[in-house]
Design a protein around this motif. Structure first.
Motif, PDB file in Angstrom:
ATOM      1  N   MET A   9      27.829  34.931  41.550  1.00 45.42           N
ATOM      2  CA  MET A   9      28.903  34.688  42.509  1.00 45.42           C
ATOM      3  C   MET A   9      30.041  35.677  42.260  1.00 45.42           C
ATOM      4  N   SER A  10      30.611  36.173  43.335  1.00 45.55           N
ATOM      5  CA  SER A  10      31.664  37.174  43.187  1.00 45.55           C
ATOM      6  C   SER A  10      33.039  36.524  43.115  1.00 45.55           C
ATOM      7  N   LEU A  11      33.954  37.267  42.488  1.00 48.76           N
ATOM      8  CA  LEU A  11      35.325  36.834  42.283  1.00 48.76           C
ATOM      9  C   LEU A  11      36.222  38.038  42.527  1.00 48.76           C
ATOM     10  N   ILE A  12      37.316  37.854  43.264  1.00 52.10           N
ATOM     11  CA  ILE A  12      38.277  38.933  43.504  1.00 52.10           C
ATOM     12  C   ILE A  12      39.560  38.587  42.780  1.00 52.10           C
ATOM     13  N   GLU A  13      40.031  39.527  41.937  1.00 50.20           N
ATOM     14  CA  GLU A  13      41.260  39.327  41.172  1.00 50.20           C
ATOM     15  C   GLU A  13      42.128  40.568  41.229  1.00 50.20           C
ATOM     16  N   GLU A  14      43.456  40.353  41.220  1.00 51.34           N
ATOM     17  CA  GLU A  14      44.381  41.472  41.190  1.00 51.34           C
ATOM     18  C   GLU A  14      44.471  42.023  39.772  1.00 51.34           C
ATOM     19  N   LEU A  15      44.539  43.342  39.689  1.00 51.61           N
ATOM     20  CA  LEU A  15      44.676  44.020  38.405  1.00 51.61           C
ATOM     21  C   LEU A  15      46.120  44.487  38.276  1.00 51.61           C
ATOM     22  N   LYS A  16      46.831  43.961  37.282  1.00 51.27           N
ATOM     23  CA  LYS A  16      48.259  44.250  37.147  1.00 51.27           C
ATOM     24  C   LYS A  16      48.610  44.951  35.846  1.00 51.27           C
ATOM     25  N   THR A  17      47.982  44.575  34.763  1.00 47.98           N
ATOM     26  CA  THR A  17      48.343  45.147  33.465  1.00 47.98           C
ATOM     27  C   THR A  17      47.635  46.489  33.266  1.00 47.98           C
ATOM     28  N   GLN A  18      48.149  47.266  32.325  1.00 50.76           N
ATOM     29  CA  GLN A  18      47.533  48.550  32.036  1.00 50.76           C
ATOM     30  C   GLN A  18      46.074  48.365  31.625  1.00 50.76           C
ATOM     31  N   GLU A  19      45.805  47.371  30.815  1.00 50.62           N
ATOM     32  CA  GLU A  19      44.431  47.110  30.366  1.00 50.62           C
ATOM     33  C   GLU A  19      43.517  46.761  31.552  1.00 50.62           C
ATOM     34  N   GLU A  20      44.007  45.931  32.458  1.00 47.67           N
ATOM     35  CA  GLU A  20      43.221  45.566  33.639  1.00 47.67           C
ATOM     36  C   GLU A  20      42.962  46.791  34.518  1.00 47.67           C
ATOM     37  N   ILE A  21      43.992  47.614  34.699  1.00 46.96           N
ATOM     38  CA  ILE A  21      43.867  48.824  35.513  1.00 46.96           C
ATOM     39  C   ILE A  21      42.851  49.780  34.880  1.00 46.96           C
ATOM     40  N   GLU A  22      42.923  49.939  33.573  1.00 42.20           N
ATOM     41  CA  GLU A  22      41.969  50.797  32.857  1.00 42.20           C
ATOM     42  C   GLU A  22      40.532  50.304  33.043  1.00 42.20           C
ATOM     43  N   SER A  23      40.355  48.993  33.111  1.00 44.05           N
ATOM     44  CA  SER A  23      38.998  48.435  33.237  1.00 44.05           C
ATOM     45  C   SER A  23      38.327  48.826  34.552  1.00 44.05           C
ATOM     46  N   ALA A  24      39.120  49.198  35.561  1.00 36.24           N
ATOM     47  CA  ALA A  24      38.570  49.580  36.863  1.00 36.24           C
ATOM     48  C   ALA A  24      38.325  51.081  36.980  1.00 36.24           C
ATOM     49  N   TYR A  25      38.756  51.841  35.989  1.00 34.39           N
ATOM     50  CA  TYR A  25      38.623  53.297  36.077  1.00 34.39           C
ATOM     51  C   TYR A  25      37.182  53.770  36.278  1.00 34.39           C
ATOM     52  N   PRO A  26      36.186  53.219  35.576  1.00 37.28           N
ATOM     53  CA  PRO A  26      34.825  53.714  35.793  1.00 37.28           C
ATOM     54  C   PRO A  26      34.367  53.609  37.257  1.00 37.28           C
ATOM     55  N   ILE A  27      34.838  52.611  37.968  1.00 36.05           N
ATOM     56  CA  ILE A  27      34.485  52.477  39.386  1.00 36.05           C
ATOM     57  C   ILE A  27      35.363  53.400  40.230  1.00 36.05           C
ATOM     58  N   MET A  28      36.683  53.349  40.017  1.00 39.06           N
ATOM     59  CA  MET A  28      37.598  54.166  40.822  1.00 39.06           C
ATOM     60  C   MET A  28      37.313  55.652  40.649  1.00 39.06           C
ATOM     61  N   SER A  29      36.879  56.059  39.476  1.00 35.77           N
ATOM     62  CA  SER A  29      36.614  57.485  39.244  1.00 35.77           C
ATOM     63  C   SER A  29      35.445  57.989  40.087  1.00 35.77           C
ATOM     64  N   GLN A  30      34.632  57.110  40.611  1.00 33.91           N
ATOM     65  CA  GLN A  30      33.552  57.523  41.511  1.00 33.91           C
ATOM     66  C   GLN A  30      34.109  57.985  42.856  1.00 33.91           C
ATOM     67  N   LEU A  31      35.314  57.512  43.196  1.00 34.53           N
ATOM     68  CA  LEU A  31      35.991  57.951  44.416  1.00 34.53           C
ATOM     69  C   LEU A  31      37.033  59.020  44.100  1.00 34.53           C
ATOM     70  N   ARG A  32      37.780  58.808  43.065  1.00 36.16           N
ATOM     71  CA  ARG A  32      38.887  59.697  42.689  1.00 36.16           C
ATOM     72  C   ARG A  32      38.520  60.477  41.427  1.00 36.16           C
ATOM     73  N   ASN A  33      37.431  61.245  41.505  1.00 35.43           N
ATOM     74  CA  ASN A  33      36.915  61.928  40.333  1.00 35.43           C
ATOM     75  C   ASN A  33      37.771  63.114  39.883  1.00 35.43           C
ATOM     76  N   HIS A  34      38.800  63.445  40.627  1.00 40.11           N
ATOM     77  CA  HIS A  34      39.725  64.504  40.227  1.00 40.11           C
ATOM     78  C   HIS A  34      40.779  64.006  39.235  1.00 40.11           C
ATOM     79  N   LEU A  35      40.837  62.681  39.011  1.00 43.72           N
ATOM     80  CA  LEU A  35      41.860  62.106  38.139  1.00 43.72           C
ATOM     81  C   LEU A  35      41.294  61.757  36.766  1.00 43.72           C
ATOM     82  N   SER A  36      42.020  62.152  35.740  1.00 45.49           N
ATOM     83  CA  SER A  36      41.690  61.667  34.403  1.00 45.49           C
ATOM     84  C   SER A  36      42.082  60.199  34.338  1.00 45.49           C
TER      85      SER A  36
END
Length: 143
Positions: A1-28
């Motif tokens: 089952m899927s769950l949608i949650e807001e990412l607010k903290t630096q740690e939470e934001i970092e956890s999404a980088y592997p997915i976001m980097s597939q779209l924004r691969n120009h960003l470290s």
């Protein structure tokens, strides 16, 4: 089952980088985190992750905006599903979540831009999500 949650903290934001980097691969990862944190403060940027079996499989970032052209609207800045999970309905689920968020918060529409070469993505927005082409987006880089 899927769950949608807001990412607010630096740690939470970092956890999404592997997915976001597939779209924004120009960003470290460092640049990505810095931009998200600044946009959250200055632009009311919101980042949400869709979890499937406790793993992030898709993310969406958007900003509530007001312009004379669109009035009160939501601008979707980033939407990406993990390349191994595409065509699983996660993009539709996140975009529908944003539509609902917009209605609840009294925004009239949702807008986004998509790269010219992303034909499959255009079919998704137009065919599945009922988005219409309304303009071209132009950009210049300043030195």
């Amino acid at each position: 089952m899927s769950l949608i949650e807001e990412l607010k903290t630096q740690e939470e934001i970092e956890s999404a980088y592997p997915i976001m980097s597939q779209l924004r691969n120009h960003l470290s990862e460092k640049a990505y985190v810095e931009l998200i944190l600044e946009a959250q403060i200055k632009e009311q940027y919101r980042l949400f992750a869709l979890y499937e079996n406790e793993k992030i499989v898709a993310v969406i970032g958007f900003m509530p905006m007001i312009t004379l052209y669109y009035g009160r609207f939501i601008w979707v800045c980033d939407l990406v599903t993990d390349e191994t999970q595409r065509s699983s309905g996660f993009g539709e689920e996140l975009l529908t979540f944003v539509h609902d968020w917009a209605r609840k918060n009294k925004y009239n529409s949702v807008a986004l831009s998509s790269g010219i070469d992303r034909k499959d993505t255009h079919r998704f927005y137009e065919g599945k999500m009922n988005y219409k082409k309304v303009s071209y987006v132009y950009r210049t880089t300043l030195n």
